[in-house]
Design an enzyme around this catalytic site. Structure first.
Site, PDB file in Angstrom:
ATOM      1  N   ARG A   1       0.870  -1.174   0.000  1.00 57.76           N
ATOM      2  CA  ARG A   1       0.000   0.000   0.000  1.00 57.76           C
ATOM      3  C   ARG A   1       0.906   1.223   0.000  1.00 57.76           C
ATOM      4  NH1 ARG A   1      -2.336   1.074   6.135  1.00 57.76           N
ATOM      5  NH2 ARG A   1      -0.304   1.281   7.134  1.00 57.76           N
TER       6      ARG A   1
ATOM      7  N   ASN B   1      -5.205   7.597   3.283  1.00 58.27           N
ATOM      8  CA  ASN B   1      -5.075   6.916   4.576  1.00 58.27           C
ATOM      9  C   ASN B   1      -3.626   6.981   5.021  1.00 58.27           C
ATOM     10  OD1 ASN B   1      -6.349   4.973   6.673  1.00 58.27           O
ATOM     11  ND2 ASN B   1      -4.453   3.930   6.059  1.00 58.27           N
ATOM     12  N   GLU B   2      -3.390   7.586   6.190  1.00 55.28           N
ATOM     13  CA  GLU B   2      -2.061   7.631   6.798  1.00 55.28           C
ATOM     14  C   GLU B   2      -0.994   8.111   5.821  1.00 55.28           C
ATOM     15  OE1 GLU B   2      -2.621   4.361  10.358  1.00 55.28           O
ATOM     16  OE2 GLU B   2      -1.435   3.778   8.602  1.00 55.28           O
TER      17      GLU B   2
ATOM     18  N   GLU C   1      -8.515   5.580  14.195  1.00 58.03           N
ATOM     19  CA  GLU C   1      -8.195   4.184  14.520  1.00 58.03           C
ATOM     20  C   GLU C   1      -7.692   4.133  15.958  1.00 58.03           C
ATOM     21  OE1 GLU C   1      -5.490   2.437  11.718  1.00 58.03           O
ATOM     22  OE2 GLU C   1      -6.537   3.259   9.965  1.00 58.03           O
TER      23      GLU C   1
ATOM     24  N   TRP D   1       1.151  -7.349  11.695  1.00 61.75           N
ATOM     25  CA  TRP D   1       1.056  -7.814  10.328  1.00 61.75           C
ATOM     26  C   TRP D   1       1.765  -9.167  10.279  1.00 61.75           C
ATOM     27  CZ3 TRP D   1       2.128  -3.157   6.513  1.00 61.75           C
ATOM     28  CH2 TRP D   1       1.127  -2.201   6.686  1.00 61.75           C
TER      29      TRP D   1
ATOM     30  N   GLU E   1      -3.081  -8.278   7.153  1.00 63.17           N
ATOM     31  CA  GLU E   1      -3.405  -7.889   8.525  1.00 63.17           C
ATOM     32  C   GLU E   1      -4.179  -8.970   9.286  1.00 63.17           C
ATOM     33  OE1 GLU E   1      -5.179  -4.035   8.723  1.00 63.17           O
ATOM     34  OE2 GLU E   1      -3.510  -3.053   7.701  1.00 63.17           O
TER      35      GLU E   1
END
Length: 681
Positions: free
Chosen positions: A112, A150-151, A310, A318, A359
């Site tokens: 990602r 995201n992040e 979150e 992970w 995950e």
């Protein structure tokens, strides 16, 4: 300034991925969410393939059904733009969107955040998917807001694709205007680095030039913000009734500027069990999961009221790392840790642990088997509590008389400057620990060009540990603060660089030498930890503490400068190590080393700082206190980070908000990993 999170009540919810579960499970999942007190879910941030299964073909059926069903159960939806994970059809067809490492290794599909922010092709497709989603969901009553990507920068925040080098040159042209100005700023006459054509300039692949390295980080940040702006402008135009945020807090990104320019509020991802992977436990009196109060304090400096997109709800991991399972009470403790520090919305990650993919060991509230468990019961208890007290908390603001000053330039410059970066990290850790253990709430305040004197004067004490880079404008602002009655604390290496990162040809500490009443006559790095010298306090000759990592040897320049401590060892024994200078109605302190917990404690006492609620409450070391204020009332959070019951002491009557009862003066028991929330009217 960022806007408040909409709503008069606290928003509690969970991250949910309908595309990962059979559709016949959705209704029961949503029903149980509502029974647990949730009113909001986040979804969609990794689902580009579902929204656009092939180029130019958009499909919303799955998420329409998921969102409609959530709405029927009374759940509002936060949609993520899915740009953190481009689909395989795109990376295969347009490999130029992929990032390249500093070593020249191309990224490949399957992770990602493997794209680069600079690709014009990726910009086009991000804009298209954002526009398609915005047009489709702008008027959906079940969608309340958007999370961008995201992040951002979570995988390191460094980008070296050819498009990044090209974008860097454009950024430099806008910043400097000419190669002459660039060469002067980077000091390229050294090592014959001077540039005569723009095409010769790249992001630093092998260069150790510190000025080029600083501009690299500035570019990475501005480039990420430009990437976010593409999506925000589309959403503002097409979905003006829905708020916009993003989540994270990762390297090489000025989150303050991004939030002020583009977002309604900022959101953070809180995983306190990450500390189990660090060496914090090797320290004396380690903060461990309590260090996340420090990160939440930084988050609060971006948004006084923020979201937690979150919140850790299970053991993390992970396929390549692992964390332990939260102990009974810790999920609840961490939830209130976030709320105490300013969260007005909190979502747990995640609803149920994934049964496949990277995950599979990053656990959610529910286990694989989907049966009741201890974590479900604990979170449900939080839901019941917030249903009662959430409205009273929402919109309240954190209260503090002390702030630690920080800035991005020194943070980024410290990545290359080994005489700066380690100093700041150690000193900020030490001060945060000292203030926490002494029950003194504090804020972070990031110094920027637009920082005003009013933002400083609301604090009695400011701590600026190691501002090596300091502009004359910032120095004047700090002088004004101290002259007006403030107390300001500096550490070693202050003021020796200008904003270009060039070393000043004047005595240290440069533009604040007059304010501090000292000059640095000599300095040395402490290369051998075993040879760390001690300091001796003048007012307590028996008290010796280590002067860590770096030593500035100080020379008091005038009669208003008082030496508080001297070095005990080495060739500079007897020389000033810590001074206090009267300046106007205030005081400026200069410590010639890195702040340890012990030195910060000693200075805390000498600064006259008192524990919060000292007149009505006595607390043990294990408990953190945080205070939020609203409409003249104070909401006092007491958080026990130990696995044992501890005793506090009330010196007057109070109200227990969680139990809904009045507490009499006397002992107050706080259970292992327990929380007390007191109302003071």
């Amino acid at each position: 300034m960022s806007r408040l999170i909409p709503g008069e009540s606290f928003n509690l919810g969970v991250c949910y991925y309908p595309e990962q579960w059979p559709e016949d499970m959705w209704a029961d999942d949503y029903k149980r969410m509502r029974e647990m007190g949730f009113n909001v879910v986040r979804m969609g941030e990794f689902a580009w393939n579902f929204f656009e299964p092939e180029e130019g073909v958009y499909s919303f059926d799955l998420f329409d059904r998921a969102i409609d069903l959530a709405s029927m159960q009374g759940l509002k939806v936060i949609l993520g733009t899915p740009t953190a994970t481009p689909p395989a059809w795109m990376t295969h067809r347009y490999p130029g969107i992929l990032n390249i490492s500093k070593d020249g290794v191309p990224y490949h599909h399957g992770n990602r955040r493997h794209y680069n922010y600079s690709s014009p092709v990726y910009h086009k497709y991000c804009a298209k998917i954002t526009e398609a989603m915005a047009r489709h969901y702008a008027n959906h009553l079940g969608v309340i807001g958007w999370q961008i990507d995201n992040e951002l920068n979570a995988e390191g925040g460094a980008f070296y694709a050819e498009a990044d080098h090209a974008a860097f040159r454009i950024w430099l042209k806008e910043k400097y205007g000419s190669l002459y100005a660039l060469n002067e700023a980077w000091g390229t006459i050294f090592w014959n680095q001077s540039y005569s054509e723009w095409e010769q300039v790249h992001l630093p692949l092998s260069s150790l030039n510190p000025h080029q390295g600083l501009d690299e980080k500035r570019f990475f940040s501005d480039n990420a913000i430009s990437f976010v702006r593409i999506q925000v402008e589309i959403l503002r135009k097409l979905a003006p009734k829905q708020w916009i945020t993003t989540n994270g807090m990762f390297p090489h990104l000025n989150n303050h500027a991004m939030t002020d320019e583009l977002l309604d509020f900022y959101s953070y991802d809180s995983y306190p069990n990450f500390t189990s992977l660090w060496n914090d436990g090797d320290r004396e009196k380690p903060l461990m999961d309590r260090i996340y109060s420090n990160y939440l304090t930084i988050t609060r400096s971006i948004s006084p009221n923020f979201g937690i997109m979150e919140q850790q709800a299970g053991p993390g991991g992970w396929v390549n790392f692992k964390q332990s399972t939260p102990k009974p009470g810790q999920i609840r403790l961490w939830t209130y840790q976030s709320i105490a520090h300013g969260a007005d919305m909190l979502l747990y990650f995640r609803w149920r642990t994934a049964t496949f993919g990277t995950e599979i060991y990053w656990h959610g509230i529910n286990d694989y088997h989907n049966r009741p468990n201890r974590r479900v019961a604990e979170v449900a208890n939080v839901g019941r509590e917030l249903k009662t007290i959430g409205q009273a908390i929402a919109g309240s603001r954190y209260v503090a008389d002390v702030a630690i000053l920080h800035d991005y330039d020194n943070e980024w410059d410290g990545e290359l400057d080994v005489w700066l970066g380690p100093l700041t990290k150690e000193s900020e850790y030490s001060w945060s620990k000292s203030l926490q253990f002494n029950h003194i709430p504090f804020n972070y305040l990031y110094i920027e060009n637009k920082t005003s004197i009013n933002e400083l004067t609301c604090y009695k004490v400011l701590i600026y540990p190691h501002p090596a880079m300091m502009s004359e404008e910032t120095a004047e602002l700090l002088k004004q603060y101290v002259a007006g009655g403030g107390k300001l604390v500096f550490g070693a290496r202050t003021g020796y660089k200008d904003k270009k990162g060039h070393c000043r040809m004047s005595p240290f500490p440069g533009p604040v030498a007059e304010l501090c009443g000292i000059t640095v006559e000599e300095f040395t790095v402490i290369a051998d930890k075993a040879a760390t010298p001690n300091i001796r306090w003048i007012d307590d000759g028996d008290a010796c503490m280590q002067a860590c990592l770096f030593n500035d040897i100080l020379y008091p320049e005038n009669d208003t400068t008082e030496t508080l401590a001297v070095y005990e060892d080495d060739y500079y024994a007897g020389k000033a190590a810590l001074t206090r200078n009267t300046y106007g109605r205030g005081e400026a302190y200069y410590y010639g080393a890195v702040f340890s917990h012990e030195v910060a404690d000693a200075l805390t006492r000498r600064l006259g700082l008192q524990p919060a609620a000292a007149d009505w409450l006595e607390l043990p070391l294990e408990v953190e206190i945080a205070v939020r204020e609203k409409e003249g009332c104070q909401i006092v959070f007491l958080l026990n980070y130990s696995g044992k019951e501890v005793k506090a002491r009330l010196l007057r009557d109070s109200v227990d908000m969680l139990e809904g009862e009045r507490l009499a003066e006397g002992a107050l028991n706080i259970s292992p990993y327990g929380v007390k929330i007191l109302l003071i009217e």
